[in-house]
Scaffold this active site. Structure first.
Site, short mmCIF file in Angstrom:
data_model
loop_
_atom_site.label_atom_id
_atom_site.label_comp_id
_atom_site.label_asym_id
_atom_site.label_seq_id
_atom_site.Cartn_x
_atom_site.Cartn_y
_atom_site.Cartn_z
N GLU A 36 0.84 -1.21 0.00
CA GLU A 36 0.00 0.00 0.00
C GLU A 36 0.87 1.26 0.00
O GLU A 36 0.58 2.23 -0.70
CB GLU A 36 -0.92 0.02 1.22
N CYS A 193 -13.29 2.52 -14.17
CA CYS A 193 -13.79 3.88 -13.96
C CYS A 193 -12.59 4.82 -13.91
O CYS A 193 -12.27 5.42 -12.89
CB CYS A 193 -14.61 3.94 -12.66
N CYS A 200 -17.90 3.15 -19.30
CA CYS A 200 -19.26 3.46 -19.76
C CYS A 200 -19.24 4.41 -20.97
O CYS A 200 -20.25 4.60 -21.63
CB CYS A 200 -20.08 4.08 -18.63
N CYS A 207 -20.80 -1.37 -17.99
CA CYS A 207 -20.38 -1.11 -16.61
C CYS A 207 -21.51 -1.57 -15.69
O CYS A 207 -22.67 -1.18 -15.90
CB CYS A 207 -20.09 0.37 -16.37
N CYS A 213 -25.52 4.92 -11.65
CA CYS A 213 -24.43 5.90 -11.52
C CYS A 213 -24.92 7.30 -11.91
O CYS A 213 -25.38 7.53 -13.02
CB CYS A 213 -23.26 5.47 -12.41
S1 SF4 Z 1 -21.06 4.15 -15.20
FE1 SF4 Z 1 -20.29 5.33 -13.47
S2 SF4 Z 1 -19.13 3.83 -12.30
FE2 SF4 Z 1 -19.39 2.97 -14.33
S3 SF4 Z 1 -17.54 3.55 -15.46
FE3 SF4 Z 1 -19.14 5.07 -15.86
S4 SF4 Z 1 -18.73 6.66 -14.35
FE4 SF4 Z 1 -17.66 4.85 -13.64
#
Ligand code: SF4
Length: 371
Positions: A36, A193, A200, A207, A213
């Site tokens: 980490e 993301c 997305c 996604c 989202c």
């Molecule tokens: S839908 Fe939302 S969580 Fe999924 S990749 Fe797009 S921004 Fe990220």
């Protein structure tokens, strides 16, 4: 709600989570902690090379605590942000002294240790002790900001507080899912993301969070989190002195709190905001330049008389995260070794340089000048 973020994420990770990273799947708090800390500010590909090496040399908290700080700094060389290495060493000693070598088992206690912030404490507690403790590194901040549509300034106390609350609310109910969930969240932020071209936004728009989202719903994926305004990074200049006597060179151990703190480096003049003068000094000016360094009160007339030659090297540019540094090297050969120097100065044989922690650009310069 019918949608469970944590369960959707765990299902996702079974198909798309990152596999085979050397620090994955550990329940040993020491191994989790080292990975980490190394992953903060350092790219995964670099950590993949350096983590196994670190674990081989210091396989346990006891081995790290009893090591010489110089050996730890030398192994950290090139990874940058050296306070991380100093804190690792200090923290291992505290774990030996206060906790008889056993990591405390809660995020709250872990957070009290040197160099362990709330997110790292959460990761150790989740992976090693299955505590329902959230993490909130930069990737996770982005995922949560987008999922909940948090548009506030990411640096502000209120926004960070809100993100911690959201991160806590999303945790799985079952403690036993904490390791897989935490790993999945890290992987999702790092690979799907992402800051640019989130999954997305791609052609398949695949996604698992899409239906819930907020950023996606509002068409604001690229606007969340709000971008920081970039400041121009200031440029500083300094003169550095490669002072040689036969196969030894004179190095200074830097103060712990300075940039490159605790590392060995070349003697230098104070860093100054960019100044055109740097390129105008001549080898004959070297005495007045040395007078601006740690050596100013230490050298006698006869020491200065023992300078056999002075050569001006090519300027070295180094870029830090918030500043740039231009270093003008001076290569000085001595007829007689300077002695009676201060406790922070050491003559070191060039063959032994590998045993010392040196700033990366200085190491590269020394290696190229000894060829
Ligand atoms: S839908 Fe939302 S969580 Fe999924 S990749 Fe797009 S921004 Fe990220």
């Amino acid at each position: 709600m019918g949608f469970h973020f944590s369960q959707a994420l765990i299902r996702w990770s079974k198909h798309y989570g990152r596999q085979g990273l050397p620090w994955q799947g550990h329940q040993d708090p020491y191994a989790v902690w080292i990975s980490e800390i190394m992953l903060q500010q350092t790219q995964v590909s670099t950590v993949m090379q350096r983590y196994p090496q670190f674990m081989r040399q210091f396989p346990t908290v006891k081995a790290l605590a009893s090591a010489d700080l110089d050996a730890v700094m030398a192994l950290w060389s090139g990874l940058g942000y050296y306070s991380r290495a100093r804190n690792l060493h200090r923290c291992s000693q505290e774990i030996m002294a206060k906790y008889a070598g056993q990591f405390p088992r809660t995020a709250k206690e872990l957070e009290q240790l040197p160099g362990i912030g709330r997110s790292t404490a959460g990761a150790i507690a989740a992976f090693a002790f299955e505590e329902r403790a959230p993490i909130l590194d930069a990737n996770v901040k982005r995922v949560i900001s987008r999922f909940f549509g948090v548009t506030g300034d990411q640096q502000s106390h209120e926004t960070v507080q809100l993100l911690w609350e959201h991160a806590t609310a999303l945790l799985p109910k079952s403690k036993s899912q904490m390791p897989i969930y935490t790993q999945a969240l890290m992987d999702f932020g790092a690979t799907w993301c992402t800051p640019k071209a989130a999954k997305c936004q791609s052609q398949d728009q695949m996604c698992p969070m899409k239906s819930e989202c907020k950023a996606h719903e509002l068409g604001q994926v690229d606007l969340i989190p709000a971008k920081k305004k970039k400041k121009e990074s200031p440029t500083f200049t300094t003169n550095i002195f490669l002072i040689r006597y036969q196969d030894e060179i004179l190095l200074e151990r830097r103060a712990p709190k300075a940039i490159w703190g605790g590392l060995y480096s070349l003697i230098e003049t104070p860093w100054e905001p960019i100044e055109p003068k740097i390129n105008r000094s001549k080898p004959s000016d070297v005495t007045s330049l040395l007078n601006q360094t740690v050596l100013s009160k230490l050298l006698s007339k006869s020491d200065l008389g023992s300078i056999a030659s002075v050569e001006k090297g090519h300027v070295i540019e180094h870029v830090f995260s918030h500043r740039r540094l231009r270093m003008q090297p001076w290569i000085i050969h001595l007829k007689r070794k300077w002695s009676h120097l201060s406790a922070t100065l050491d003559w070191i044989c060039t063959r032994r340089l590998k045993e010392y922690g040196l700033p990366q650009p200085i190491r590269v310069f020394l290696e190229s000048s000894s060829r």
